[in-house]
Design a protein around this motif. Structure first.
Motif, PDB file in Angstrom:
ATOM      1  N   GLN A  81     127.427  11.805 142.319  1.00  0.00           N
ATOM      2  CA  GLN A  81     127.656  10.431 142.776  1.00  0.00           C
ATOM      3  C   GLN A  81     126.436   9.554 142.507  1.00  0.00           C
ATOM      4  O   GLN A  81     126.572   8.372 142.207  1.00  0.00           O
ATOM      5  N   THR A  82     125.236  10.122 142.580  1.00  0.00           N
ATOM      6  CA  THR A  82     124.040   9.317 142.320  1.00  0.00           C
ATOM      7  C   THR A  82     123.869   9.040 140.834  1.00  0.00           C
ATOM      8  O   THR A  82     123.172   8.094 140.460  1.00  0.00           O
ATOM      9  N   VAL A  83     124.486   9.844 140.000  1.00  0.00           N
ATOM     10  CA  VAL A  83     124.426   9.642 138.551  1.00  0.00           C
ATOM     11  C   VAL A  83     125.501   8.660 138.097  1.00  0.00           C
ATOM     12  O   VAL A  83     125.269   7.843 137.214  1.00  0.00           O
ATOM     13  N   THR A  84     126.680   8.742 138.697  1.00  0.00           N
ATOM     14  CA  THR A  84     127.807   7.938 138.227  1.00  0.00           C
ATOM     15  C   THR A  84     127.935   6.583 138.919  1.00  0.00           C
ATOM     16  O   THR A  84     128.511   5.668 138.358  1.00  0.00           O
ATOM     17  N   ILE A  85     127.415   6.462 140.127  1.00  0.00           N
ATOM     18  CA  ILE A  85     127.507   5.190 140.863  1.00  0.00           C
ATOM     19  C   ILE A  85     126.133   4.536 140.834  1.00  0.00           C
ATOM     20  O   ILE A  85     125.217   4.936 141.545  1.00  0.00           O
ATOM     21  N   HIS A  86     125.994   3.516 140.007  1.00  0.00           N
ATOM     22  CA  HIS A  86     124.694   2.883 139.815  1.00  0.00           C
ATOM     23  C   HIS A  86     124.162   2.194 141.074  1.00  0.00           C
ATOM     24  O   HIS A  86     122.961   2.021 141.224  1.00  0.00           O
ATOM     25  N   GLN A  87     125.048   1.827 141.985  1.00  0.00           N
ATOM     26  CA  GLN A  87     124.621   1.150 143.201  1.00  0.00           C
ATOM     27  C   GLN A  87     123.747   2.040 144.081  1.00  0.00           C
ATOM     28  O   GLN A  87     123.008   1.551 144.917  1.00  0.00           O
ATOM     29  N   PHE A  88     123.801   3.355 143.876  1.00  0.00           N
ATOM     30  CA  PHE A  88     122.908   4.241 144.615  1.00  0.00           C
ATOM     31  C   PHE A  88     121.451   3.983 144.237  1.00  0.00           C
ATOM     32  O   PHE A  88     120.544   4.202 145.036  1.00  0.00           O
ATOM     33  N   GLY A  89     121.229   3.501 143.021  1.00  0.00           N
ATOM     34  CA  GLY A  89     119.871   3.144 142.604  1.00  0.00           C
ATOM     35  C   GLY A  89     119.322   1.996 143.428  1.00  0.00           C
ATOM     36  O   GLY A  89     118.157   2.009 143.859  1.00  0.00           O
ATOM     37  N   ALA A  90     120.160   0.990 143.661  1.00  0.00           N
ATOM     38  CA  ALA A  90     119.734  -0.142 144.487  1.00  0.00           C
ATOM     39  C   ALA A  90     119.469   0.310 145.912  1.00  0.00           C
ATOM     40  O   ALA A  90     118.514  -0.142 146.551  1.00  0.00           O
ATOM     41  N   LEU A  91     120.285   1.222 146.403  1.00  0.00           N
ATOM     42  CA  LEU A  91     120.087   1.754 147.748  1.00  0.00           C
ATOM     43  C   LEU A  91     118.762   2.509 147.830  1.00  0.00           C
ATOM     44  O   LEU A  91     118.033   2.411 148.811  1.00  0.00           O
ATOM     45  N   GLY A  92     118.442   3.232 146.783  1.00  0.00           N
ATOM     46  CA  GLY A  92     117.171   3.958 146.743  1.00  0.00           C
ATOM     47  C   GLY A  92     115.976   3.025 146.744  1.00  0.00           C
ATOM     48  O   GLY A  92     114.922   3.343 147.313  1.00  0.00           O
ATOM     49  N   LEU A  93     116.129   1.870 146.123  1.00  0.00           N
ATOM     50  CA  LEU A  93     115.018   0.916 146.071  1.00  0.00           C
ATOM     51  C   LEU A  93     114.641   0.364 147.443  1.00  0.00           C
ATOM     52  O   LEU A  93     113.498  -0.021 147.673  1.00  0.00           O
ATOM     53  N   ILE A  94     115.607   0.349 148.351  1.00  0.00           N
ATOM     54  CA  ILE A  94     115.303  -0.164 149.692  1.00  0.00           C
ATOM     55  C   ILE A  94     115.014   0.962 150.678  1.00  0.00           C
ATOM     56  O   ILE A  94     114.932   0.740 151.883  1.00  0.00           O
ATOM     57  N   GLY A  95     114.902   2.163 150.178  1.00  0.00           N
ATOM     58  CA  GLY A  95     114.576   3.295 151.032  1.00  0.00           C
ATOM     59  C   GLY A  95     115.773   3.919 151.713  1.00  0.00           C
ATOM     60  O   GLY A  95     115.617   4.759 152.590  1.00  0.00           O
ATOM     61  N   GLY A  96     116.979   3.512 151.347  1.00  0.00           N
ATOM     62  CA  GLY A  96     118.187   4.125 151.882  1.00  0.00           C
ATOM     63  C   GLY A  96     118.669   3.570 153.209  1.00  0.00           C
ATOM     64  O   GLY A  96     119.712   3.983 153.695  1.00  0.00           O
TER      65      GLY A  96
END
Length: 160
Positions: A67-82
């Motif tokens: 899911q972290t590879v296929t859903i790019h929005q997880f990257g944005a979530l990671g940038l804010i610390g989750g």
């Protein structure tokens, strides 16, 4: 962004469906059994319930990471610390604009295929080298996981 556990479960279960087809004797099952030295008429019968159960569990682990590879929005979530609660308004604006961008089966299948090709296949191929397995074994087993990753990625990415 919330984790869609139903999508992950369906993706995990899809590996059983692919496996029933892929390893059917009329598809690649006979080749796989020959390359592994497995003879279904010899030896004790395996505990298939345990094997399928653990297989789905492992596939769920794969789906969780896919899911972290296929859903790019997880990257944005990671940038804010989750933690969405501590995010700045720019995160909310970004997600409002791009929250569903690239969320299709086709896009997830693309990333799943690339992950299978560049992650699963090399792992299987390396193990096959040390286990002195044939290249045919690597192609059958690696191909199975590439197809599984593609389908899993598609399911995960498309289910919002």
């Amino acid at each position: 962004m919330e984790i869609n556990f139903l999508a992950l479960l369906l993706a995990a279960l899809s590996t059983l469906v692919v496996g029933f087809i892929w390893y059917n004797p009329k598809v690649f099952g006979t080749i796989w059994m020959k390359e592994t030295g497995i003879n279904p008429e010899e030896g004790e019968k395996p505990n298939m319930i345990m094997i399928f159960g653990v297989s789905v569990l492992y596939a769920f682990f794969i789906a969780f990471i896919l899911q972290t590879v296929t859903i790019h929005q997880f990257g944005a979530l990671g940038l804010i610390g989750g933690d969405v609660a501590t995010a700045k308004p720019s995160y909310t604006a970004f997600m409002a604009d791009y929250g569903d961008a690239f969320r299709s089966f086709k896009h997830g299948a693309l990333h799943g295929t690339m992950t299978g090709l560049f992650l699963a296949l090399p792992v299987i191929g390396t193990n096959a080298l040390y286990e002195k397995r044939s290249f045919k074994y690597t192609l059958v087993t690696g191909g199975f996981w590439i197809v599984c990753f593609a389908i899993m990625g598609g399911i995960i990415c498309a289910m919002k």
